[in-house]
Design an enzyme around this catalytic site. Structure first.
Site, PDB file in Angstrom:
ATOM      1  N   LEU A 127      27.386   9.307  13.220  1.00  0.00           N
ATOM      2  CA  LEU A 127      27.060   8.317  12.197  1.00  0.00           C
ATOM      3  C   LEU A 127      25.717   7.635  12.431  1.00  0.00           C
ATOM      4  O   LEU A 127      25.391   6.655  11.762  1.00  0.00           O
ATOM      5  CB  LEU A 127      28.186   7.275  12.125  1.00  0.00           C
ATOM      6  CG  LEU A 127      29.580   7.862  11.868  1.00  0.00           C
ATOM      7  CD1 LEU A 127      30.635   6.768  11.864  1.00  0.00           C
ATOM      8  CD2 LEU A 127      29.619   8.664  10.582  1.00  0.00           C
ATOM      9  N   CYS A 128      24.928   8.166  13.324  1.00  0.00           N
ATOM     10  CA  CYS A 128      23.625   7.593  13.656  1.00  0.00           C
ATOM     11  C   CYS A 128      22.581   7.990  12.606  1.00  0.00           C
ATOM     12  O   CYS A 128      22.647   9.087  12.035  1.00  0.00           O
ATOM     13  CB  CYS A 128      23.194   8.089  15.041  1.00  0.00           C
ATOM     14  SG  CYS A 128      21.598   7.465  15.594  1.00  0.00           S
ATOM     15  N   GLY A 129      21.609   7.134  12.400  1.00  0.00           N
ATOM     16  CA  GLY A 129      20.525   7.438  11.496  1.00  0.00           C
ATOM     17  C   GLY A 129      19.677   8.618  11.942  1.00  0.00           C
ATOM     18  O   GLY A 129      18.957   9.206  11.143  1.00  0.00           O
ATOM     19  N   ALA A 189      21.028  11.378  13.069  1.00  0.00           N
ATOM     20  CA  ALA A 189      21.901  12.550  13.026  1.00  0.00           C
ATOM     21  C   ALA A 189      21.258  13.744  12.322  1.00  0.00           C
ATOM     22  O   ALA A 189      21.664  14.883  12.554  1.00  0.00           O
ATOM     23  CB  ALA A 189      23.241  12.210  12.380  1.00  0.00           C
TER      24      ALA A 189
END
Length: 171
Positions: free
Chosen positions: A50-52, A54
């Site tokens: 869910l990281c930017g 990703a």
């Protein structure tokens, strides 16, 4: 008082001198032993679904497809240390397959920072003073198992600093 130095020394002595002594639990079951890639470069990246950052999964997959046939390991290490990973390995695997068509090797959800960090990350911190500050930090291992370089999240895995070094190591 004398026990503290002995315990401290015992922990240092137990750390391998090169990364080939470490293994990770695979998200597919079994283990991923870095020693199996002795003599080849290895790129280890702590990830979070869910990281930017990703979107770097696409780049890591492309690198796996390019360098994997040459014996290079591109390893994703899902971690919830920064509270951006899904709840369990099945969810991570499904999400990454559905959104990024990942086939590159992945570990189980793994601690990468703090006292409970995986021994590989404790070793990297002891060797070169690098601890992931966020998701998608990269550690490149040279063919001899030493740390060849470390980078933060914004470093493009396929750029000259990382992919260029892998290519040079393969020559």
């Amino acid at each position: 008082m004398r026990l503290i130095p002995l315990i401290f020394c015992a922990q240092i002595i137990c750390l391998p001198a090169f990364a080939g002594g470490f293994s990770f639990a695979s998200i597919d079951g079994g283990k991923i032993d870095l020693g199996d890639w002795a003599g080849k470069p290895v790129l280890v990246v702590n990830t979070a679904s869910l990281c930017g950052f990703a979107g770097q999964y696409d780049t890591l997959q492309a690198m796996h497809e390019k360098f994997g046939p040459q014996g290079v390991l591109i390893l994703a290490v899902p971690s919830d240390d920064f509270n951006q990973e899904l709840d369990d390995e099945a969810a991570v695997k499904d999400y990454c397959e559905a959104n990024f068509d990942l086939t590159l090797p992945m570990t189980e959800i793994t601690k990468v920072t703090g006292a409970a960090a995986h021994p590989f990350y404790a070793w990297v911190a002891a060797e070169v003073g690098f601890t992931p500050a966020w998701n998608f930090n990269k550690v490149l291992l040279a063919p001899d198992g030493s740390v060849a370089g470390t980078w933060g999240s914004v470093a493009a895995p396929d750029g000259p600093a990382i992919a260029g070094r892998i290519e040079a190591m393969l020559r």
